[in-house]
Every structure is written in C-alpha cells, then in structure tokens.
Design a protein around this motif. Structure first.
Motif, mmCIF file in Angstrom:
data_model
loop_
_atom_site.group_PDB
_atom_site.id
_atom_site.type_symbol
_atom_site.label_atom_id
_atom_site.label_comp_id
_atom_site.label_asym_id
_atom_site.label_seq_id
_atom_site.Cartn_x
_atom_site.Cartn_y
_atom_site.Cartn_z
ATOM 1 N N LEU A 236 -50.184 5.624 72.461
ATOM 2 C CA LEU A 236 -49.598 4.769 71.427
ATOM 3 C C LEU A 236 -50.376 4.865 70.119
ATOM 4 C CD1 LEU A 236 -48.710 1.675 73.624
ATOM 5 C CD2 LEU A 236 -47.087 3.226 72.519
ATOM 6 N N LYS A 237 -51.688 5.016 70.207
ATOM 7 C CA LYS A 237 -52.487 5.218 68.990
ATOM 8 C C LYS A 237 -52.176 6.571 68.358
ATOM 9 C CE LYS A 237 -56.554 4.329 70.813
ATOM 10 N NZ LYS A 237 -58.032 4.201 70.872
ATOM 11 N N ARG A 238 -52.061 7.589 69.200
ATOM 12 C CA ARG A 238 -51.752 8.930 68.697
ATOM 13 C C ARG A 238 -50.388 8.976 68.018
ATOM 14 N NH1 ARG A 238 -50.332 12.560 73.428
ATOM 15 N NH2 ARG A 238 -48.376 11.437 73.067
ATOM 16 N N ASP A 239 -49.431 8.231 68.580
ATOM 17 C CA ASP A 239 -48.071 8.224 68.035
ATOM 18 C C ASP A 239 -47.893 7.247 66.879
ATOM 19 O OD1 ASP A 239 -47.474 10.099 69.944
ATOM 20 O OD2 ASP A 239 -46.413 8.724 71.275
ATOM 21 N N GLY A 240 -48.961 6.524 66.537
ATOM 22 C CA GLY A 240 -48.895 5.634 65.385
ATOM 23 C C GLY A 240 -48.278 4.279 65.645
ATOM 24 N N TRP A 241 -48.164 3.884 66.931
ATOM 25 C CA TRP A 241 -47.566 2.588 67.255
ATOM 26 C C TRP A 241 -48.590 1.461 67.195
ATOM 27 C CZ3 TRP A 241 -43.007 0.152 68.802
ATOM 28 C CH2 TRP A 241 -41.864 0.954 68.743
ATOM 29 N N VAL A 242 -49.812 1.739 67.571
ATOM 30 C CA VAL A 242 -50.850 0.704 67.571
ATOM 31 C C VAL A 242 -52.092 1.243 66.868
ATOM 32 C CG1 VAL A 242 -50.022 -0.228 69.772
ATOM 33 C CG2 VAL A 242 -51.931 1.379 69.769
ATOM 34 N N ASN B 33 -48.076 -0.620 61.183
ATOM 35 C CA ASN B 33 -46.908 -0.909 60.346
ATOM 36 C C ASN B 33 -45.644 -0.335 60.980
ATOM 37 O OD1 ASN B 33 -48.473 -2.232 58.438
ATOM 38 N ND2 ASN B 33 -48.736 -0.413 57.156
ATOM 39 N N GLN B 34 -45.765 0.873 61.506
ATOM 40 C CA GLN B 34 -44.628 1.502 62.179
ATOM 41 C C GLN B 34 -44.220 0.713 63.418
ATOM 42 O OE1 GLN B 34 -45.431 5.545 63.524
ATOM 43 N NE2 GLN B 34 -43.975 5.335 65.208
ATOM 44 N N GLY B 35 -45.210 0.326 64.224
ATOM 45 C CA GLY B 35 -44.915 -0.426 65.443
ATOM 46 C C GLY B 35 -44.324 -1.789 65.159
#
Length: 270
Positions: free
Chosen positions: A66-72, A87-89
């Motif tokens: 989730l960190k890699r994908d920019g969610w958290v 911001n994305q998440g």
C-alpha cells in the motif's frame, strides 16, 4: 473424527474464507479514519488483523504494498509506525464512501439501452462506456443515461418499466455475485444470532470483517442491479442486514480503540 459443529464465535464465522490482506487494511483505514490527519498505529492494525486470522508478516507485506502504491504513508513513532491515508488513498476512500455506507438503493436513475454504430468495434465500444455499463452483447449494453461515453452516433433508447428476460437479469447480476451476497447474508445473520464480542477490539474486528465482505462485493458493480432488479434481490437483502450490523456494532473512536488495546495488552502481560 473432525468436529462438524459450526463455530459460535462471530469473528470465526465472518473470518471464514480467504482474505486479501491489503484490501482488509484499506477497509479498516477507510472505516476508522474519519479525518485525513488521523492515523492508525501499526500496533492497532496488528491487533485487529490478528483477530481476523491474519499474521503479522502478511500485514507487513500488505502495508509495504500500500505504501508502494501510494495509498498510505507511514510516520515513525518510537518503535512503531503510524499509518495515514495518503492524498490518493483519502480521495479514493471518499469517492466510494456514499456507495459503501448507503442504507438504501440508489435514487431512481434513467437507464438506457445503447448499441454501437458499425464504425465502432466491439472493443472500442467496451472502452467507451463507463464502469456502470452492463453488456448484453459485445455491441449492446445497458447504462445510465448520463454515461459520458454516450455520443450522437450511438443508438440510445430509454429503458422504462421494461420486463427483463432472465438472461438480461443474469447479465446484470450473475450467479457468482448473487451467491456471494447470499453467503454474506447467511454469515451476518448467524454472527448476529450470537452475543457480540465483549471487548472493543473484538467488536471492532467483527465490524470490519462484515464491512470488508460487503465492500468487496458492492464495489464489483454499479447502480444498475439496484435500479433494474427486484427490491429484494440478494444484494439488497445483504445491504439491509449489513447496515443493521454496522448500526449495532458502532464505529469506535481511534483513541478509545487504542486505549482498549493497550489496556488488554497490559492485563495480558500482568
């Protein structure tokens, strides 16, 4: 001889079946975090997911993804980390919140049947319409009248009070979706027939499991099933029961949940 007696622990009833850990984390953060400045500690996430049968290793892998994908995003606090929605998440969570937590079917929408022109290939047609669309054939679909993919070249006819044949109803909600909703209704009914867990962390884990199973099914489709199928189709039955469960098992404040987990840990250590 194996024990065939069904479990009576509501958590065990709802944890039945494989869980995508990253999706469970998205469910948990989306439900518990009500302000983008809020966060969940790794300890709280670990205690909640452990109650769902998820290992710490699986949780770490999910958080890394989730960190890699920019969610958290994570901020280190002493020996642990606090996890925030990026911001994305946060934006993605807010977009689906009205769908996930709606207590009723969507308001009446103008549904139409649309056919693509000969100049457009079936593949181009599929790419043109929104995710709301349900394809009856490669070149014909049902969609909402305000679908931005509709153009003057399409054949468009409003669908008002039409009696749908069985094959069209099956295209709108197939057997897999209907069966998933029916199973969820059975699980939640059985879980709520037993006393709720005594502790706040256990009750929260149960709430999140119910919400997670509902969320993964509801986000597979748009508004058309609720607009075109009977009011008691399997998805509507599941929604009514899930919303009742979420009212019964209230969302805790993060501070209260954190304190309850800390107190439980201290009592165990003592």
């Amino acid at each position: 001889m194996p024990n065939s007696t069904p479990p009576t622990d509501p958590l065990a009833l709802m944890a039945d079946g494989p869980l995508k850990v990253w999706s469970v984390v998205v469910t948990a953060m989306g439900d518990l975090i009500r302000d983008p400045r809020q966060s969940l500690s790794g300890r709280v996430l670990g205690q909640l997911t452990e109650r769902m049968g998820i290992t710490n290793q699986a949780l770490r892998v999910a958080l890394h993804r989730l960190k890699r994908d920019g969610w958290v995003r994570a901020e280190r606090t002493g020996r642990t980390s606090d996890y925030f929605l990026s911001n994305q998440g946060w934006k993605a969570t807010q977009e689906v919140r009205p769908i996930i937590y709606s207590t009723s079917a969507p308001p009446s929408g103008q549904v139409c049947i649309v056919a693509c022109p000969p100049s457009q290939t079936a593949a181009e047609f599929a790419e043109t319409l929104s995710d709301e669309a349900v394809f009856l054939s490669p070149r014909m679909a049902l969609t909402l009248r305000h679908d931005p993919g509709l153009t003057a070249d399409h054949f468009i006819s409003d669908l008002r009070g039409a009696q749908l044949p069985d094959w069209a109803s099956a295209a709108i909600a197939d057997d897999t979706l209907r069966s998933g909703y029916a199973t969820l209704t059975q699980q939640v009914t059985l879980a709520l027939s037993h006393p709720l867990p005594a502790t706040l962390p256990d009750r929260t884990a149960l709430r999140l499991l119910i919400l997670h199973h509902w969320r993964r099914l509801r986000l597979r489709h748009g508004a058309l099933p609720d607009l075109l199928l009977s009011p008691d189709w399997q998805g509507a039955q599941a929604r009514d029961l899930v919303m009742r469960a979420l009212t019964l098992i209230e969302r805790p404040e993060i501070a209260d949940l954190t304190a309850a987990i800390e107190d439980q840990s201290d009592n165990t250590a003592g």
